[in-house]
Scaffold this motif. Sequence first.
Motif, PDB file in Angstrom:
ATOM      1  N   ARG A  81    -124.096   4.031 -19.636  1.00 20.45           N
ATOM      2  CA  ARG A  81    -124.925   4.604 -18.321  1.00 20.45           C
ATOM      3  C   ARG A  81    -126.301   3.681 -18.258  1.00 20.45           C
ATOM      4  NH1 ARG A  81    -127.844  10.034 -17.769  1.00 20.45           N
ATOM      5  NH2 ARG A  81    -129.938   9.452 -17.365  1.00 20.45           N
ATOM      6  N   GLU A  82    -126.691   3.140 -19.433  1.00 21.65           N
ATOM      7  CA  GLU A  82    -127.890   2.107 -19.130  1.00 21.65           C
ATOM      8  C   GLU A  82    -127.502   1.105 -18.213  1.00 21.65           C
ATOM      9  OE1 GLU A  82    -127.335   3.696 -22.046  1.00 21.65           O
ATOM     10  OE2 GLU A  82    -129.142   4.620 -22.208  1.00 21.65           O
ATOM     11  N   LEU A  83    -126.356   0.430 -18.613  1.00 25.93           N
ATOM     12  CA  LEU A  83    -125.834  -0.677 -17.799  1.00 25.93           C
ATOM     13  C   LEU A  83    -125.803  -0.315 -16.348  1.00 25.93           C
ATOM     14  CD1 LEU A  83    -123.419  -2.794 -19.288  1.00 25.93           C
ATOM     15  CD2 LEU A  83    -125.555  -3.621 -18.292  1.00 25.93           C
ATOM     16  N   CYS A  84    -125.129   1.016 -16.167  1.00 23.54           N
ATOM     17  CA  CYS A  84    -124.575   1.734 -14.854  1.00 23.54           C
ATOM     18  C   CYS A  84    -125.977   1.480 -14.139  1.00 23.54           C
ATOM     19  CB  CYS A  84    -124.432   2.842 -15.111  1.00 23.54           C
ATOM     20  SG  CYS A  84    -123.005   3.540 -14.145  1.00 23.54           S
ATOM     21  N   MET A  85    -127.162   2.069 -14.472  1.00 24.11           N
ATOM     22  CA  MET A  85    -128.382   1.965 -13.774  1.00 24.11           C
ATOM     23  C   MET A  85    -129.015   0.857 -13.636  1.00 24.11           C
ATOM     24  SD  MET A  85    -129.809   5.761 -15.043  1.00 24.11           S
ATOM     25  CE  MET A  85    -130.694   5.066 -16.585  1.00 24.11           C
ATOM     26  N   GLN A  86    -128.686  -0.037 -14.474  1.00 24.78           N
ATOM     27  CA  GLN A  86    -129.498  -1.491 -14.472  1.00 24.78           C
ATOM     28  C   GLN A  86    -128.480  -2.332 -13.146  1.00 24.78           C
ATOM     29  OE1 GLN A  86    -130.300  -3.754 -17.998  1.00 24.78           O
ATOM     30  NE2 GLN A  86    -129.039  -5.236 -17.099  1.00 24.78           N
ATOM     31  N   ILE A  87    -127.200  -2.231 -13.106  1.00 23.21           N
ATOM     32  CA  ILE A  87    -126.543  -2.827 -12.358  1.00 23.21           C
ATOM     33  C   ILE A  87    -126.683  -2.009 -10.990  1.00 23.21           C
ATOM     34  CG2 ILE A  87    -124.008  -3.128 -11.461  1.00 23.21           C
ATOM     35  CD1 ILE A  87    -123.357  -3.349 -14.340  1.00 23.21           C
ATOM     36  N   THR A  88    -127.020  -1.054 -10.731  1.00 19.35           N
ATOM     37  CA  THR A  88    -127.289  -0.293  -9.459  1.00 19.35           C
ATOM     38  C   THR A  88    -128.458  -0.730  -8.857  1.00 19.35           C
ATOM     39  OG1 THR A  88    -126.000   1.656 -10.248  1.00 19.35           O
ATOM     40  CG2 THR A  88    -127.329   1.979  -8.320  1.00 19.35           C
ATOM     41  N   ASN A  89    -129.457  -1.006  -9.962  1.00 16.02           N
ATOM     42  CA  ASN A  89    -130.766  -1.421  -9.659  1.00 16.02           C
ATOM     43  C   ASN A  89    -130.885  -2.646  -8.803  1.00 16.02           C
ATOM     44  OD1 ASN A  89    -133.596  -0.742  -9.446  1.00 16.02           O
ATOM     45  ND2 ASN A  89    -133.922  -1.655 -11.737  1.00 16.02           N
ATOM     46  N   ASP A  90    -130.010  -3.401  -9.637  1.00 18.74           N
ATOM     47  CA  ASP A  90    -129.960  -4.958  -9.012  1.00 18.74           C
ATOM     48  C   ASP A  90    -129.321  -4.942  -7.676  1.00 18.74           C
ATOM     49  OD1 ASP A  90    -131.006  -5.846 -11.526  1.00 18.74           O
ATOM     50  OD2 ASP A  90    -129.135  -6.549 -12.541  1.00 18.74           O
ATOM     51  N   LEU A  91    -128.244  -4.160  -7.681  1.00 21.79           N
ATOM     52  CA  LEU A  91    -127.444  -3.999  -6.351  1.00 21.79           C
ATOM     53  C   LEU A  91    -128.513  -3.618  -5.150  1.00 21.79           C
ATOM     54  CD1 LEU A  91    -123.925  -2.992  -7.450  1.00 21.79           C
ATOM     55  CD2 LEU A  91    -124.768  -5.611  -7.381  1.00 21.79           C
ATOM     56  N   ASP A  92    -129.140  -2.447  -5.660  1.00 25.18           N
ATOM     57  CA  ASP A  92    -130.122  -2.126  -4.436  1.00 25.18           C
ATOM     58  C   ASP A  92    -131.124  -3.385  -4.180  1.00 25.18           C
ATOM     59  OD1 ASP A  92    -129.249   0.367  -4.501  1.00 25.18           O
ATOM     60  OD2 ASP A  92    -130.755   1.224  -6.011  1.00 25.18           O
ATOM     61  N   TYR A  93    -131.517  -3.991  -5.211  1.00 28.83           N
ATOM     62  CA  TYR A  93    -132.574  -5.011  -4.758  1.00 28.83           C
ATOM     63  C   TYR A  93    -131.766  -6.349  -3.913  1.00 28.83           C
ATOM     64  CZ  TYR A  93    -136.291  -3.868  -7.598  1.00 28.83           C
ATOM     65  OH  TYR A  93    -137.504  -3.474  -7.990  1.00 28.83           O
ATOM     66  N   PHE A  94    -130.668  -6.511  -4.272  1.00 28.37           N
ATOM     67  CA  PHE A  94    -129.907  -7.479  -3.401  1.00 28.37           C
ATOM     68  C   PHE A  94    -129.627  -7.249  -2.072  1.00 28.37           C
ATOM     69  CE2 PHE A  94    -127.519  -8.694  -7.652  1.00 28.37           C
ATOM     70  CZ  PHE A  94    -128.402  -9.391  -7.962  1.00 28.37           C
ATOM     71  N   SER A  95    -129.511  -5.698  -1.861  1.00 23.76           N
ATOM     72  CA  SER A  95    -129.134  -5.141  -0.396  1.00 23.76           C
ATOM     73  C   SER A  95    -130.281  -4.545   0.365  1.00 23.76           C
ATOM     74  CB  SER A  95    -128.001  -4.138  -0.484  1.00 23.76           C
ATOM     75  OG  SER A  95    -128.412  -3.151  -1.370  1.00 23.76           O
ATOM     76  N   LYS A  96    -131.330  -4.816  -0.319  1.00 24.37           N
ATOM     77  CA  LYS A  96    -132.831  -4.304   0.051  1.00 24.37           C
ATOM     78  C   LYS A  96    -132.732  -4.181   1.755  1.00 24.37           C
ATOM     79  CE  LYS A  96    -137.498  -5.332  -0.220  1.00 24.37           C
ATOM     80  NZ  LYS A  96    -138.493  -6.300  -0.738  1.00 24.37           N
ATOM     81  N   TYR A  97    -132.208  -5.242   2.442  1.00 28.12           N
ATOM     82  CA  TYR A  97    -132.360  -5.478   3.800  1.00 28.12           C
ATOM     83  C   TYR A  97    -131.085  -5.251   4.479  1.00 28.12           C
ATOM     84  CZ  TYR A  97    -136.790  -7.903   2.690  1.00 28.12           C
ATOM     85  OH  TYR A  97    -137.881  -8.174   2.160  1.00 28.12           O
ATOM     86  N   LEU A  98    -130.108  -4.445   4.032  1.00 26.60           N
ATOM     87  CA  LEU A  98    -129.026  -4.062   4.508  1.00 26.60           C
ATOM     88  C   LEU A  98    -129.307  -2.549   4.404  1.00 26.60           C
ATOM     89  CD1 LEU A  98    -126.217  -6.512   2.731  1.00 26.60           C
ATOM     90  CD2 LEU A  98    -127.223  -6.670   4.999  1.00 26.60           C
ATOM     91  N   SER A  99    -129.752  -1.897   5.523  1.00 22.72           N
ATOM     92  CA  SER A  99    -130.159  -0.792   5.564  1.00 22.72           C
ATOM     93  C   SER A  99    -129.049   0.441   5.300  1.00 22.72           C
ATOM     94  CB  SER A  99    -131.261  -0.349   6.766  1.00 22.72           C
ATOM     95  OG  SER A  99    -130.531  -0.603   7.727  1.00 22.72           O
ATOM     96  N   GLY A 100    -127.695   0.233   5.807  1.00 23.95           N
ATOM     97  CA  GLY A 100    -126.989   1.296   5.882  1.00 23.95           C
ATOM     98  C   GLY A 100    -126.185   1.114   4.358  1.00 23.95           C
ATOM     99  N   LEU A 101    -126.287   0.337   3.373  1.00 22.97           N
ATOM    100  CA  LEU A 101    -125.581   0.114   2.410  1.00 22.97           C
ATOM    101  C   LEU A 101    -126.059   1.031   1.224  1.00 22.97           C
ATOM    102  CD1 LEU A 101    -123.989  -3.175   1.203  1.00 22.97           C
ATOM    103  CD2 LEU A 101    -125.163  -1.701  -0.212  1.00 22.97           C
ATOM    104  N   PHE A 102    -125.270   1.564   0.698  1.00 21.98           N
ATOM    105  CA  PHE A 102    -125.818   2.522  -0.396  1.00 21.98           C
ATOM    106  C   PHE A 102    -124.872   2.274  -1.634  1.00 21.98           C
ATOM    107  CE2 PHE A 102    -126.969   4.560   3.441  1.00 21.98           C
ATOM    108  CZ  PHE A 102    -128.504   5.046   3.007  1.00 21.98           C
TER     109      PHE A 102
END
Length: 586
Positions: A81-102
């Motif tokens: 689970r920890e990795l899950c959240m970490q990866i999600t967090n990283d992907l959120d950062y990478f897609s910061k400027y893609l507003s429609g991406l969740f």
Amino acid sequence: MNTFQESGLRPDIVKAVAELGFEKPTPIQEKTIPFILSSDRDLVALAQTGTGKTAAFGLPMIHNIDELSKTVQGLVLCPTRELCMQITNDLDYFSKYLSGLFVVPVYGGTSIDKQIKALGRGGQIVVGTPGRVLDLIKRKKLKLEAIKYLVLDEADEMLNMGFKEDLDAILSKTPEGRRSMLFSATMPKEIASMAKRYMHNSEEISVGKKNSGAENVQHHYYVVQASNRYLALKRIVDYSPSIYGIVFCRTRRETQEVAEKLMQDGYNADALHGDLSQAQRDYVMSRFRSKHLQLLVATDVAARGLDVNDLTHIINYNLPDELEAYIHRSGRTGRAGKHGISITIVHGRETNKIAQLERKVGKPFEHKLVPNGQEVCEKQLFSLIDKVEWVEVDESTIEGYLDVIYKKLAWLPREELIKRFVSVEFNRFLAYYKDAADLNISAKKVREKKNSRASNMNFTRFHINLGSRNKVSVIDLISLINKHTGNQSIEIGKIEILNNFSFFEIDKSHEEQIIHAFRNVTRDGLKIKVEISKSKGKPEGEERFSGSRRYDKPGGSKGRSAWKGKRDGKPDWKKSKSKGKRKFRN
Ligand code: ADP
Ligand code: MG
């Protein structure tokens, strides 16, 4: 591709990456990003922990996601689970400027309803642990028909954790045309066969053994009696007052015990392992990340892949069963150009493992002596004085109390005052270390023990049908015994390797265990026979190589490992200046 600008990634992604402070791609990113962008073949990527694998798959995957469509297009599977959240967090950062991406994380141990709702709102990328993902698929809440990318992150660890069947089930539900990307730090047989089964025409990319931080890690080891392991840990920690590190244990139980003892003894420590509830794990991790905890005591599985910056030390309280895991452990320190120390506490019999580790890591390990009481006290004292010198004084708040304080302490001369302030903090250490014993096993002691052992121990002599003819060495025999009994603490006495067969002595109380352990063992096609030796005398005419697990310097270590270490003055542990926040997160 030397820069992210020329990678071909969308400008919005490049911008986000730049804001994260990534100046140039890491070696694995340099290879995988162009490959994923330009080809539609599957990928098996091998790289050590800390080499930037999340961005290696995350950036090109995000690049190819259609954020206007709300269907799930990318599925990332990871072990915890920890990795899950970490990866999600990283992907959120990478897609910061893609507003429609969740990005939607899904993992076990917590309410599935919320996750179902989150999925219902529509996310293009799902990051999940295998059990929960499968559950959601079965409930028809997670639909994989439109999956374009399937990523298995830390694939080796998922297999170690017994997720194989879940993975098989999930993989069989993904569409034919999807691209699979498997990321792993090691390539055991199971991974290779999985890759074969599920991947077509896959490309294998691996970036050597290099870990981004490996050059900056120093490897130290301490040799103590097994029963002194915990005391040694305390001294090592006390000798390094600004330590910020992970203490690795082998089992959940040991993790819990060590953490509890440390807490009782006043250390700023806590445990992370699979028996804790998710809420407990989150709480521990957030305290550790924010540096409110100095020591995280963890199992390999719980700490796998977790990305925490600025760790000063990794402590191997017990070595992992698979020495490969040592590389993951030590790779968590010495990142981003910082220096780190990986410490291993071993008992006399385990020193042969140090030689194996040296070969694996490709670097010599330094034998350090456990500091004595006086050394620890001095170190603590200077750290305290240092703190006093540099502490930030909140002038405006303290102002109001100063009059009272001055009045109360006015009768004390300056020298007396300093003594007292220091004692307030320091008496605990002085008292604890007053008559502290030497915890090191010295070469002399080892020899003494070796001589007295034969008379003290009650051994049974076994005969085994392997000898130097079968290319068996003393170390091979010890490893065989360890492996097949699954118990490394069985006392082994003298070992004699002869041409056609060998003898070894074992603590009498383990007689049956040995017989049982070798009942059905073969080695290079030869069925191994182990029986209690009837002959007490020594066979004649055989060439002899003898040694014993406990006391002899293991072969093959080229003099680098045990017993060579001399007290080299004061150990030079640099005080970590690293303070403050994690690097790329807030
Ligand atoms: P791995 O999955 O290989 O263990 P991570 O993807 O967790 O590694 O990355 C490790 C650390 O390196 C993270 O803090 C991440 O933000 C950082 N990182 C990743 N790529 C780069 C880069 N190109 N430049 C600088 N730091 C990076
Ligand atoms: Mg990772």
